[in-house]
Design an enzyme around this catalytic site. Structure first.
Site, PDB file in Angstrom:
ATOM      1  N   GLY A 138     -17.156 -52.997 -30.114  1.00  0.00           N
ATOM      2  CA  GLY A 138     -16.190 -54.082 -30.145  1.00  0.00           C
ATOM      3  C   GLY A 138     -14.781 -53.546 -30.051  1.00  0.00           C
ATOM      4  N   TYR A 139     -13.866 -54.448 -29.750  1.00  0.00           N
ATOM      5  CA  TYR A 139     -12.491 -54.063 -29.461  1.00  0.00           C
ATOM      6  C   TYR A 139     -11.532 -54.701 -30.458  1.00  0.00           C
ATOM      7  CZ  TYR A 139     -14.676 -52.060 -25.518  1.00  0.00           C
ATOM      8  OH  TYR A 139     -15.496 -51.272 -24.756  1.00  0.00           O
ATOM      9  N   ILE A 140     -10.804 -53.844 -31.166  1.00  0.00           N
ATOM     10  CA  ILE A 140      -9.768 -54.292 -32.090  1.00  0.00           C
ATOM     11  C   ILE A 140      -8.487 -54.555 -31.298  1.00  0.00           C
ATOM     12  CG2 ILE A 140      -8.358 -53.645 -34.086  1.00  0.00           C
ATOM     13  CD1 ILE A 140     -10.791 -51.948 -35.031  1.00  0.00           C
TER      14      ILE A 140
END
Length: 156
Positions: free
Chosen positions: A30-32
């Site tokens: 996932g991407y912050i």
């Protein structure tokens, strides 16, 4: 500072089906932060987890910093801090003494397969396995961060 030098290719699924798979792992990432200049990613595999920070791509190179983190922390970050997540099965294949990583995407990206090879320099030469198709290194829509926001199934 680490530098990632990587090229990406589509996979010929018919020829891929005939390949003996040496090793594979389920990935969830996932991407912050995900913008053209920087990406902060959380990756959880079958056994380990990483926090990765990547810089702006210049050609096929970009700055990369990767740090192992506790699996429980990665799960919490994926669940609580990542607006977009990609799931895939990653296969590890050696061809002519070079490691190829082949991603078979799941969920909203199902049907897409991308092969990646990391290089020591932008000028490094290597041979292509027969299951490798069109090069998509410079096509941003094939980046994992883009696939998390604009899944393959939405491309029409």
């Amino acid at each position: 500072m680490g530098i990632e030098i990587e090229r990406k290719f589509l996979v010929d699924k018919e020829k891929w089906g005939q390949v003996t798979k040496e090793k594979q792992s389920l990935y969830r990432q996932g991407y912050i932060v995900s913008d053209p200049e920087k990406t902060i990613r959380v990756r959880l595999t079958d056994k380990e987890a990483f926090l990765t920070i990547k810089g702006l791509s210049v050609g096929i190179s970009r700055a990369e910093f990767e740090y192992p983190i506790p699996v429980d922390d990665a799960q919490q970050l994926l669940d609580g801090f990542c607006d977009s997540v990609v799931s895939k099965i990653r296969y590890f294949i050696t061809h002519d003494n070079k490691l190829w990583e082949v991603d078979e995407f799941l969920g909203d990206n199902e049907g897409l397969m991308v092969a990646e090879i990391e290089l020591e320099s932008e000028e490094e030469t290597f041979s292509l396995p027969d299951w490798v198709g069109k090069e998509v290194t410079s096509e941003k829509r094939y980046s994992n961060s883009n696939l998390a926001r604009r899944p393959y199934k939405s491309w029409g």
